[in-house]
Design an enzyme around this catalytic site. Structure first.
Site, short mmCIF file in Angstrom:
data_model
loop_
_atom_site.label_atom_id
_atom_site.label_comp_id
_atom_site.label_asym_id
_atom_site.label_seq_id
_atom_site.Cartn_x
_atom_site.Cartn_y
_atom_site.Cartn_z
N CYS A 175 -2.98 11.41 3.61
CA CYS A 175 -3.32 10.52 2.49
C CYS A 175 -3.07 11.20 1.15
O CYS A 175 -2.77 10.53 0.16
CB CYS A 175 -4.78 10.09 2.57
SG CYS A 175 -5.15 8.87 3.84
N GLU A 178 0.81 -1.22 0.00
CA GLU A 178 0.00 0.00 0.00
C GLU A 178 0.85 1.27 0.00
O GLU A 178 0.33 2.37 0.22
CB GLU A 178 -0.93 -0.01 1.21
CG GLU A 178 -1.90 -1.18 1.22
CD GLU A 178 -3.11 -0.97 0.32
OE1 GLU A 178 -3.73 0.10 0.37
OE2 GLU A 178 -3.45 -1.91 -0.44
N HIS A 222 -4.86 1.83 7.16
CA HIS A 222 -3.45 2.07 6.92
C HIS A 222 -2.80 2.55 8.21
O HIS A 222 -3.47 3.16 9.07
CB HIS A 222 -3.24 3.13 5.84
CG HIS A 222 -3.62 2.71 4.46
ND1 HIS A 222 -4.30 3.53 3.59
CD2 HIS A 222 -3.42 1.55 3.80
CE1 HIS A 222 -4.50 2.90 2.45
NE2 HIS A 222 -3.98 1.69 2.55
#
Length: 416
Positions: free
Chosen positions: A347, A162, A230
């Site tokens: 993000c 990720e 995350h």
């Protein structure tokens, strides 16, 4: 060379919508089916970039992907008109969250002295698994100088990676050798653990990292179950400072000891669960903030206004900056459209430590270039996209035209 940290923000694309495609991302799933506001989302992201420029920081951009992804649909034997349930995945603007673009290791840490970038495969979520080819193309263009950069294709499936959202780096300064921390999850919990340890180990090897300065740390299953899909939802690092929730890591004490052993000057700023619960931290995105070093010294947190609006979270933060610790400044920014889809300030950006002179200048911005981008967004981005539109937009030519206008304004039509 003059090395500095550059934040490359993803520009929110014209197909930004709320389809609820990410199990474990509570904001995204809770807003599934709500109308989205792509123009406002993109302008909010631009305003955030202006805020970091005002702090004296270097700022870059990554461009929206071509959506709908008709090549992906064709590989699945369908098209934008007949795609049915695949249409939402084909139109997702999720590449806006640049923290998932790649994992980055500065030259000070790598075996060959170059900055290495490994594009994330994002295989856990179907709507994100087809992002990597366009991300790879952009990064190969932005960081084309092979004397200073090495851009890698993704780790092969099925090992989920990720990107920077599950990676942290701590060092005495950005341009000094540091400790790289890869945070992974174990499978079998309430929600998918998206980062596989094998993927993290692969990235560390291909970047030529010193094993003695590399840590592989398990994310707390409790945090994942609470909605921390995350690591950057519960922890963020900058230079010598780790800012984390008490329940972020499976073996908190072991991780802290290993970090201090490798970087004695590391300073851990931990938010106790008794003061801010995991649920409060995730709802406010307290940790999905940009922890940055200010040019004049000291550190600032660029964090969402949701954290400011949360009484317990803001009270704790005000006490933090009033103390004698390294974080002295709070900079709330309005990114509510991104937040409603589960992505805060952290993000939206990918951190790269390098000499700005080695980067393709088309990917770097100042106020004038942000003005130009905002003009294109205001003219071409749709104001509203509702769930009722999803069955009528088809190939969405207006979205393609909007993206093409932005690429032309930035002299990046090569990405068309």
């Amino acid at each position: 060379m003059s090395l500095t940290e550059i934040n490359f923000d993803g520009i929110v694309g014209p197909t930004h919508n709320y389809a609820g495609l990410s199990p474990g991302n509570l904001a995204a799933t809770s807003n599934a089916g709500a109308p989205s506001w792509p123009r406002a989302a993109a302008l909010q992201g631009i305003a955030k970039m202006r805020a970091t420029l005002a702090l004296g920081l270097a700022q870059g951009i990554l461009l929206p992907h071509d959506r709908p992804d008709t090549y992906w649909l064709a590989a699945l034997g369908t098209d934008a008109v007949q795609a049915g349930g695949l249409w939402a995945a084909a139109t997702s603007a999720s590449a806006m969250w640049a923290a998932n673009a790649a994992t980055v290791s500065p030259g000070a840490d790598t075996g060959d002295g170059r900055c290495h970038l490994s594009v994330a495969n994002l295989v856990t979520m179907p709507h994100r698994a087809h992002e990597w080819p366009q991300t790879l193309t952009q990064l190969q263009l932005a960081f084309a100088d092979t004397r200073h950069f090495a851009v890698h294709a993704p780790v092969p499936a099925p090992f989920g990676d990720e990107g920077a959202a599950n990676h942290m780096r701590l060092a005495s300064a950005h341009d000094k050798a540091g400790v790289e921390v890869f945070v992974y999850g174990e499978q079998g919990g309430r929600f998918p653990a998206r980062q596989h340890r094998i993927a993290s180990e692969s990235v560390a090897r291909r970047h030529g990292l010193d094993p003695a300065a590399t840590l592989f740390v398990e994310q707390s299953p409790q945090a994942i179950a609470a909605g921390a899909f995350h690591n950057d939802v519960v922890a963020v690092a900058n230079e010598r400072v780790l800012f984390a929730h008490e329940q972020a890591f499976a073996d908190r004490d072991g991780f802290y000891a290993a970090l201090r052993d490798r970087l004695p000057e590391a300073e851990i700023v931990e938010v106790p669960a008794a003061a801010v619960s995991l649920e409060d931290a995730i709802a406010s995105y307290l940790f999905n903030a940009q922890l940055v070093t200010l040019p004049g010294g000291g550190m600032a947190l660029v964090l969402p206004t949701e954290a400011q609006a949360h009484r317990r979270v803001w009270r704790w933060l005000e006490a933090l900056v009033a103390g004698n610790g390294p974080i002295r400044t709070l900079v709330p920014v309005d990114v509510r459209e991104s937040m409603a889809n589960g992505g805060g300030p952290a993000c939206l950006r990918l951190r790269v430590v390098c000499d700005p002179a080695t980067v393709d200048p088309r990917f770097l911005v100042d106020e004038a270039k942000l003005d130009r981008i905002a003009e294109v967004v205001t003219e071409h981005w749709p104001e509203r996209v509702g769930p009722e539109d999803h069955v009528t937009l088809g190939d969405w030519p207006a979205a393609r035209a909007a993206r093409a206008a932005l690429l032309a304004a930035l002299d990046l039509s090569v990405l068309t």
